[in-house]
Write a protein that holds these residues in place. Structure first.
Motif, PDB file in Angstrom:
ATOM      1  N   ASP A   7       0.987  -1.276   0.215  1.00  0.00           N
ATOM      2  CA  ASP A   7       0.009   0.091   0.199  1.00  0.00           C
ATOM      3  C   ASP A   7       0.997   1.181  -0.182  1.00  0.00           C
ATOM      4  O   ASP A   7       1.979   1.025   0.454  1.00  0.00           O
ATOM      5  N   ARG A   8       0.288   2.441  -0.406  1.00  0.00           N
ATOM      6  CA  ARG A   8       1.141   3.533  -0.531  1.00  0.00           C
ATOM      7  C   ARG A   8       1.130   4.463   1.055  1.00  0.00           C
ATOM      8  O   ARG A   8       2.112   4.380   1.667  1.00  0.00           O
ATOM      9  N   ASP A   9      -0.130   5.027   0.976  1.00  0.00           N
ATOM     10  CA  ASP A   9      -0.134   5.963   2.229  1.00  0.00           C
ATOM     11  C   ASP A   9      -0.210   5.182   3.342  1.00  0.00           C
ATOM     12  O   ASP A   9      -1.120   4.260   3.701  1.00  0.00           O
ATOM     13  N   GLY A  10       0.613   5.398   4.461  1.00  0.00           N
ATOM     14  CA  GLY A  10       0.793   4.676   5.509  1.00  0.00           C
ATOM     15  C   GLY A  10       1.776   3.512   5.859  1.00  0.00           C
ATOM     16  O   GLY A  10       2.129   3.072   6.713  1.00  0.00           O
ATOM     17  N   VAL A  11       2.332   3.298   4.577  1.00  0.00           N
ATOM     18  CA  VAL A  11       3.305   2.383   4.151  1.00  0.00           C
ATOM     19  C   VAL A  11       4.607   2.666   3.996  1.00  0.00           C
ATOM     20  O   VAL A  11       5.775   2.872   4.576  1.00  0.00           O
ATOM     21  N   ILE A  12       4.652   3.497   2.794  1.00  0.00           N
ATOM     22  CA  ILE A  12       5.704   4.066   2.334  1.00  0.00           C
ATOM     23  C   ILE A  12       5.919   5.438   2.639  1.00  0.00           C
ATOM     24  O   ILE A  12       6.951   6.063   2.898  1.00  0.00           O
ATOM     25  N   ASN A  13       4.669   6.362   2.784  1.00  0.00           N
ATOM     26  CA  ASN A  13       4.659   7.744   3.186  1.00  0.00           C
ATOM     27  C   ASN A  13       3.622   7.823   4.177  1.00  0.00           C
ATOM     28  O   ASN A  13       2.781   6.954   4.405  1.00  0.00           O
ATOM     29  N   PHE A  14       3.827   9.026   4.953  1.00  0.00           N
ATOM     30  CA  PHE A  14       2.908   9.420   6.181  1.00  0.00           C
ATOM     31  C   PHE A  14       1.536   9.479   5.479  1.00  0.00           C
ATOM     32  O   PHE A  14       1.470   9.992   4.170  1.00  0.00           O
ATOM     33  N   ASP A  15       0.453   9.257   6.198  1.00  0.00           N
ATOM     34  CA  ASP A  15      -0.775   9.096   5.624  1.00  0.00           C
ATOM     35  C   ASP A  15      -1.520  10.325   6.355  1.00  0.00           C
ATOM     36  O   ASP A  15      -0.890  11.256   7.323  1.00  0.00           O
ATOM     37  N   SER A  16      -2.640  11.010   5.858  1.00  0.00           N
ATOM     38  CA  SER A  16      -3.427  11.877   6.239  1.00  0.00           C
ATOM     39  C   SER A  16      -4.715  11.761   6.130  1.00  0.00           C
ATOM     40  O   SER A  16      -5.354  11.321   5.059  1.00  0.00           O
ATOM     41  N   ASP A  17      -5.723  11.982   7.127  1.00  0.00           N
ATOM     42  CA  ASP A  17      -7.067  11.805   7.156  1.00  0.00           C
ATOM     43  C   ASP A  17      -7.690  12.813   6.047  1.00  0.00           C
ATOM     44  O   ASP A  17      -8.818  12.587   5.565  1.00  0.00           O
ATOM     45  N   GLN A  18      -6.910  13.908   5.748  1.00  0.00           N
ATOM     46  CA  GLN A  18      -7.370  14.995   4.513  1.00  0.00           C
ATOM     47  C   GLN A  18      -6.768  14.350   3.240  1.00  0.00           C
ATOM     48  O   GLN A  18      -6.973  15.123   2.315  1.00  0.00           O
ATOM     49  N   PHE A  19      -6.314  13.255   2.996  1.00  0.00           N
ATOM     50  CA  PHE A  19      -5.561  12.715   1.859  1.00  0.00           C
ATOM     51  C   PHE A  19      -4.531  13.356   1.521  1.00  0.00           C
ATOM     52  O   PHE A  19      -4.049  14.347   2.112  1.00  0.00           O
ATOM     53  N   ILE A  20      -3.614  12.865   0.973  1.00  0.00           N
ATOM     54  CA  ILE A  20      -2.383  13.287   0.297  1.00  0.00           C
ATOM     55  C   ILE A  20      -2.623  13.945  -1.235  1.00  0.00           C
ATOM     56  O   ILE A  20      -3.091  13.245  -1.899  1.00  0.00           O
ATOM     57  N   LYS A  21      -2.903  15.277  -0.986  1.00  0.00           N
ATOM     58  CA  LYS A  21      -3.621  15.736  -2.227  1.00  0.00           C
ATOM     59  C   LYS A  21      -2.497  16.758  -3.135  1.00  0.00           C
ATOM     60  O   LYS A  21      -2.871  17.204  -4.204  1.00  0.00           O
ATOM     61  N   SER A  22      -1.434  16.637  -2.797  1.00  0.00           N
ATOM     62  CA  SER A  22      -0.290  17.296  -3.485  1.00  0.00           C
ATOM     63  C   SER A  22       1.111  16.672  -3.477  1.00  0.00           C
ATOM     64  O   SER A  22       1.104  15.924  -2.327  1.00  0.00           O
ATOM     65  N   PRO A  23       2.027  16.780  -4.379  1.00  0.00           N
ATOM     66  CA  PRO A  23       3.169  16.487  -3.869  1.00  0.00           C
ATOM     67  C   PRO A  23       4.008  17.003  -2.763  1.00  0.00           C
ATOM     68  O   PRO A  23       4.915  16.304  -2.123  1.00  0.00           O
ATOM     69  N   TRP A  26       3.271  15.000   0.287  1.00  0.00           N
ATOM     70  CA  TRP A  26       3.833  13.480   0.286  1.00  0.00           C
ATOM     71  C   TRP A  26       5.215  13.629   0.976  1.00  0.00           C
ATOM     72  O   TRP A  26       6.094  14.219   0.391  1.00  0.00           O
ATOM     73  N   LYS A  27       5.350  12.842   2.133  1.00  0.00           N
ATOM     74  CA  LYS A  27       6.630  12.722   2.751  1.00  0.00           C
ATOM     75  C   LYS A  27       6.829  11.252   3.204  1.00  0.00           C
ATOM     76  O   LYS A  27       6.032  10.515   3.857  1.00  0.00           O
ATOM     77  N   PRO A  28       7.880  10.645   2.815  1.00  0.00           N
ATOM     78  CA  PRO A  28       8.257   9.341   3.273  1.00  0.00           C
ATOM     79  C   PRO A  28       8.600   9.118   4.525  1.00  0.00           C
ATOM     80  O   PRO A  28       9.040   9.973   5.300  1.00  0.00           O
ATOM     81  N   ILE A  29       8.030   7.845   5.099  1.00  0.00           N
ATOM     82  CA  ILE A  29       8.111   7.416   6.413  1.00  0.00           C
ATOM     83  C   ILE A  29       9.760   7.249   6.324  1.00  0.00           C
ATOM     84  O   ILE A  29      10.250   6.529   5.349  1.00  0.00           O
ATOM     85  N   PRO A  30      10.439   7.414   7.397  1.00  0.00           N
ATOM     86  CA  PRO A  30      12.035   7.259   7.330  1.00  0.00           C
ATOM     87  C   PRO A  30      12.237   5.899   7.518  1.00  0.00           C
ATOM     88  O   PRO A  30      11.512   4.914   7.979  1.00  0.00           O
ATOM     89  N   GLY A  31      13.015   5.567   6.545  1.00  0.00           N
ATOM     90  CA  GLY A  31      13.471   4.152   6.152  1.00  0.00           C
ATOM     91  C   GLY A  31      12.707   3.307   5.076  1.00  0.00           C
ATOM     92  O   GLY A  31      13.196   2.395   4.633  1.00  0.00           O
ATOM     93  N   SER A  32      11.757   3.952   4.875  1.00  0.00           N
ATOM     94  CA  SER A  32      10.819   3.131   3.786  1.00  0.00           C
ATOM     95  C   SER A  32      11.435   3.013   2.433  1.00  0.00           C
ATOM     96  O   SER A  32      11.310   2.161   1.640  1.00  0.00           O
ATOM     97  N   LEU A  33      11.818   4.004   1.998  1.00  0.00           N
ATOM     98  CA  LEU A  33      12.492   4.213   0.642  1.00  0.00           C
ATOM     99  C   LEU A  33      13.773   3.153   0.557  1.00  0.00           C
ATOM    100  O   LEU A  33      13.742   2.476  -0.195  1.00  0.00           O
ATOM    101  N   GLU A  34      14.516   3.290   1.438  1.00  0.00           N
ATOM    102  CA  GLU A  34      15.680   2.601   1.588  1.00  0.00           C
ATOM    103  C   GLU A  34      15.404   1.136   1.717  1.00  0.00           C
ATOM    104  O   GLU A  34      15.992   0.043   1.081  1.00  0.00           O
ATOM    105  N   ALA A  35      14.188   0.900   2.487  1.00  0.00           N
ATOM    106  CA  ALA A  35      13.793  -0.627   2.478  1.00  0.00           C
ATOM    107  C   ALA A  35      13.255  -0.988   1.030  1.00  0.00           C
ATOM    108  O   ALA A  35      13.502  -2.272   0.681  1.00  0.00           O
TER     109      ALA A  35
END
Length: 177
Positions: A7-23, A26-35
């Motif tokens: 999944d993307r939101d909440g797994v790779i990047n921080f999720d938002s109850d207001q949706f990720i609506k713009s670049p 979009w902020k990666p969760i620390p360590g997710s990209l390296e994983a």
């Protein structure tokens, strides 16, 4: 073929109850990209399957979703990672489409695109619907406690056999050990 569905939101990047609506949002969760880069190095094909009902709700358009995904893929490339596919459902939550998780439509598309049987392949999510969609086609469920994962962990409907890990990096450490 070693294939993993994230999944993307909440797994790779921080999720938002207001949706990720713009670049910018979009902020990666620390360590997710390296994983993800470690998965690539270990011979895994990495695919994203994400509900993006913000498109269907009119909160953002396809160009914006593409820009968000482009930011993600560029950030991944900077750490030596890549995605082999990004699948998404643009329909609103009340849609009767087959692609919106927890329905398995996106997973069926992934199986067809990569010509694989998904039985036993890992699916990583932070919500019950992420895991239910994967389990419907035989995937092995992994729950991350990032995003909505801590709340999901307490759900009595959590699929049997779900492995629970603090984040994507912990799952990848296990899968690539």
């Amino acid at each position: 073929m070693k294939l993993i569905v994230l999944d993307r939101d909440g797994v790779i990047n921080f999720d938002s109850d207001q949706f990720i609506k713009s670049p910018e949002e979009w902020k990666p969760i620390p360590g997710s990209l390296e994983a993800i880069a470690r998965l690539n190095e270990a011979g895994w094909r990495v695919v994203v399957a994400s509900n993006q009902s913000g498109v269907g709700r009119g909160l953002f358009d396809m160009d914006t979703l593409n820009a968000i995904n482009e930011k993600m893929t560029k950030a991944l490339a900077q750490v030596g990672g890549r995605l082999d596919g990004i699948f998404f459902c643009p329909h609103p939550a009340d849609s009767t489409c087959e692609c919106r998780k927890p329905k398995p439509g996106m997973f069926i598309q992934i199986a067809e695109r990569f010509n694989v049987d998904l039985a036993g392949m890992p699916v990583v999510g932070d919500s019950l619907r992420d895991l239910q969609a994967g389990v419907a086609v035989g995937c092995k469920p992994y729950l991350v406690l990032t995003g909505k994962g801590a709340k999901t962990q307490a759900d009595p409907a959590l699929p049997e056999g779900t492995e629970i890990h603090p984040d994507l990096a912990a799952i990848v450490a296990q899968l690539t050990a």
